[in-house]
Motif scaffolding. Structure first.
Motif, PDB file in Angstrom:
ATOM      1  N   LEU A   1      29.279   4.512   0.262  1.00 43.72           N
ATOM      2  CA  LEU A   1      29.268   5.248  -1.000  1.00 43.72           C
ATOM      3  C   LEU A   1      30.582   5.987  -1.224  1.00 43.72           C
ATOM      4  O   LEU A   1      31.132   5.992  -2.331  1.00 43.72           O
ATOM      5  CB  LEU A   1      28.101   6.238  -1.031  1.00 43.72           C
ATOM      6  CG  LEU A   1      26.695   5.637  -1.128  1.00 43.72           C
ATOM      7  CD1 LEU A   1      25.650   6.744  -1.073  1.00 43.72           C
ATOM      8  CD2 LEU A   1      26.533   4.810  -2.393  1.00 43.72           C
ATOM      9  N   ARG A   2      31.095   6.599  -0.184  1.00 40.40           N
ATOM     10  CA  ARG A   2      32.367   7.320  -0.314  1.00 40.40           C
ATOM     11  C   ARG A   2      33.497   6.363  -0.652  1.00 40.40           C
ATOM     12  O   ARG A   2      34.366   6.670  -1.476  1.00 40.40           O
ATOM     13  CB  ARG A   2      32.685   8.089   0.978  1.00 40.40           C
ATOM     14  CG  ARG A   2      31.797   9.286   1.205  1.00 40.40           C
ATOM     15  CD  ARG A   2      32.333  10.238   2.247  1.00 40.40           C
ATOM     16  NE  ARG A   2      32.620   9.621   3.526  1.00 40.40           N
ATOM     17  CZ  ARG A   2      32.749  10.302   4.657  1.00 40.40           C
ATOM     18  NH1 ARG A   2      32.616  11.619   4.664  1.00 40.40           N
ATOM     19  NH2 ARG A   2      33.009   9.679   5.786  1.00 40.40           N
ATOM     20  N   LYS A   3      33.479   5.194  -0.028  1.00 44.85           N
ATOM     21  CA  LYS A   3      34.541   4.224  -0.288  1.00 44.85           C
ATOM     22  C   LYS A   3      34.475   3.693  -1.715  1.00 44.85           C
ATOM     23  O   LYS A   3      35.512   3.575  -2.394  1.00 44.85           O
ATOM     24  CB  LYS A   3      34.427   3.055   0.697  1.00 44.85           C
ATOM     25  CG  LYS A   3      35.430   1.928   0.432  1.00 44.85           C
ATOM     26  CD  LYS A   3      35.127   0.703   1.284  1.00 44.85           C
ATOM     27  CE  LYS A   3      36.031  -0.464   0.899  1.00 44.85           C
ATOM     28  NZ  LYS A   3      35.673  -1.715   1.582  1.00 44.85           N
ATOM     29  N   GLU A   4      33.282   3.373  -2.188  1.00 42.48           N
ATOM     30  CA  GLU A   4      33.130   2.707  -3.482  1.00 42.48           C
ATOM     31  C   GLU A   4      33.123   3.675  -4.662  1.00 42.48           C
ATOM     32  O   GLU A   4      33.551   3.313  -5.754  1.00 42.48           O
ATOM     33  CB  GLU A   4      31.835   1.885  -3.487  1.00 42.48           C
ATOM     34  CG  GLU A   4      31.818   0.737  -2.497  1.00 42.48           C
ATOM     35  CD  GLU A   4      32.868  -0.313  -2.801  1.00 42.48           C
ATOM     36  OE1 GLU A   4      33.039  -0.649  -3.991  1.00 42.48           O
ATOM     37  OE2 GLU A   4      33.532  -0.790  -1.861  1.00 42.48           O
ATOM     38  N   ILE A   5      32.615   4.883  -4.454  1.00 42.65           N
ATOM     39  CA  ILE A   5      32.474   5.821  -5.568  1.00 42.65           C
ATOM     40  C   ILE A   5      33.516   6.929  -5.534  1.00 42.65           C
ATOM     41  O   ILE A   5      33.952   7.415  -6.575  1.00 42.65           O
ATOM     42  CB  ILE A   5      31.046   6.404  -5.592  1.00 42.65           C
ATOM     43  CG1 ILE A   5      30.044   5.261  -5.826  1.00 42.65           C
ATOM     44  CG2 ILE A   5      30.890   7.474  -6.661  1.00 42.65           C
ATOM     45  CD1 ILE A   5      28.599   5.696  -5.816  1.00 42.65           C
ATOM     46  N   GLY A   6      33.941   7.310  -4.331  1.00 41.13           N
ATOM     47  CA  GLY A   6      34.992   8.306  -4.231  1.00 41.13           C
ATOM     48  C   GLY A   6      34.549   9.571  -3.529  1.00 41.13           C
ATOM     49  O   GLY A   6      33.354   9.829  -3.349  1.00 41.13           O
TER      50      GLY A   6
END
Length: 473
Positions: A31-36
């Motif tokens: 989630l952190r990688k894809e959404i920020g």
């Protein structure tokens, strides 16, 4: 946006093994990688925090997340209705999402069991959860996410067509978000490896399994996907630098399915002159081990591994679709044991149609093998498995009153055979007595136990197994 991911469950007296919650760690990192990084994620592992329901709700309420994710096995699914109810009472606009083994097992039933649950992800969750996060707060847009199950604004239950999207190339996954938990807490608890608490990191380097064992959930599907050796090495080196560990606990379902990957990984370890300590407590596919693979595993630092026999009956191997080559299994265990690998075995007793002769066959095969330790589990038919479906068709009376909720794995008393309970459970007791009180086994444990200075700490586990045989604990 705030998200809370909760690993549901508590440490139990007879099943006290605790490992870092890899599922929610992977979800968080993805989630952190894809959404920020604007996404704020909180991980709560009930097995280490030991929060009561009231304490947990207080913590969640303080964060005020838009989405709460619950990951649970069927054993702890009794907590889902009360947790989702209490969360909705204080945060009515929060979406509550269920994932993990129970979601994969019961699918739509999970929404019926928990009226305050919004969404179920029945399998690999990274892409689906990302899409759910991006859909919030427009619930109607959930209809575009393939494979999920959800409750619409009119309280109607919907099962979206199609399959869940999965990660085809695991090398593209970010490292699990270990920074979101206190890893030192796990170093003080018993991990899946039957050794005293120690500094280690859990690794899962592959997903999916092409075998069709009828008791398995197969959350990650039948297609075997894996880290490349280079990707696996980079993750290990990162952990060594970040957390100053050299011990790694592999939780793969089938680490050695691709033998060339094992050999290449071992070559990288040797080339970099790393002094690793590797354990495989979740077992490796034993009849795929030959001398070359055994040498590779040991040269990479393997000093403990589990090996799954399950049943020594060729007939039951075929019925359960594990199709293990038993002579190759025994040879591989011997090869690894002679290389001073501490060998732990998994056996399952109580398959449908299993006879006394077949129960005794498993006991004798395990006892006479080079395994140092072994567990003799009762066969438990979990919903969503082929075993459960087989019983529904052929022996429905065996599962009609079966209750999994808040029960320990070792305390679910079920007899799927046609034998009287007294006879069946006597074979389980006999297995523990015959296996653990064999004199040369005691000597071999004393000789190769990986942490000899901590051998006394293993004594309670050993005595529990013996007492289980003597008095049925």
């Amino acid at each position: 946006m705030n998200i809370v991911l909760i690993n549901v469950g508590y440490i139990q007296p007879l099943y006290w093994f605790v490992s870092p919650p890899k599922g929610v760690l992977y979800l968080s990192a993805y989630l952190r990688k894809e959404i920020g990084n604007d996404l704020k994620i909180k991980i709560i592992d009930l097995k280490t925090e030991n929060f009561s329901v009231e304490q947990l709700i207080k913590v969640v309420h303080g964060i005020k997340p838009e989405i709460v994710g619950l990951s649970s096995s069927t054993i702890f699914a009794y907590l889902i209705p009360i947790l989702s109810l209490k969360i909705k009472e204080v945060l009515p606009n929060t979406w509550i999402v269920l994932g993990g083994p129970h979601a994969s097992s019961v699918r739509l039933q999970a929404l019926l069991e928990s009226p305050n649950l919004d969404i179920v992800i029945p399998g690999e969750g990274e892409i689906s959860l990302k899409n759910i996060v991006e859909a919030y707060p427009n619930k109607n847009s959930l209809k575009y996410i393939s494979g999920i199950l959800w409750r619409d604004e009119n309280d109607e239950l919907i099962e979206n067509p199609g399959e869940l999207q999965i990660i085809d190339n695991l090398d593209t996954l970010p490292f699990p978000a270990y920074d979101l938990i206190d890893i030192s807490k796990y170093w003080k608890l018993q991990s899946m490896t039957p050794l005293p608490p120690r500094r280690y990191i859990s690794v899962v380097s592959s997903r999916g399994c092409p075998y069709k064992c009828m008791w398995c959930h197969r959350i990650f599907g039948k297609c075997f996907r894996f880290y490349s050796p280079e990707r696996l090495m980079s993750e290990i080196e990162w952990y060594r630098k970040k957390y100053e560990v050299d011990e790694f606990e592999f939780l793969d379902d089938n680490f050695n399915f691709n033998r060339l990957r094992v050999i290449h990984f071992a070559e990288l370890v040797r080339r970099k002159n790393l002094k690793l300590k590797l354990t495989f407590p979740n077992a490796i596919r034993t009849d795929l081990i030959d001398e070359e693979v055994a040498d590779a595993l040991c040269s990479a630092g393997t000093y403990m591994s589990s090996f799954s026999l399950e049943t020594a009956s060729p007939r039951l191997q075929k019925l359960t679709q594990k199709n293990l080559n038993i002579p190759k299994f025994l040879k591989a265990v011997e090869v690894m044991a002679r290389k001073n690998v501490y060998t732990n075995g998994f056996c399952m007793m109580g398959f449908p149609t299993e006879t006394e002769e077949e129960l005794q066959m498993t006991i004798d095969t395990a006892t006479n093998s080079m395994l140092h330790t072994a567990s003799f589990f009762t066969v438990i038919p979990f919903p969503g498995t082929q075993l459960f479906e087989w019983l529904k068709q052929n022996k429905p009376e065996k599962i009609i009153n079966l209750n999994y909720m808040n029960a320990e794995y070792g305390s679910i008393k079920v007899n799927l055979t046609d034998l009287p309970d007294k006879i069946f459970f006597s074979y389980q007791r006999k297995a523990n007595i015959k296996f653990f009180l064999k004199p040369d086994r005691i000597y071999r444990i004393l000789r190769v136990y990986p942490k000899p200075l901590h051998l006394l700490s293993y004594l309670p586990i050993y005595m529990q197994r013996v007492l289980k045989g003597l008095v049925g604990l």
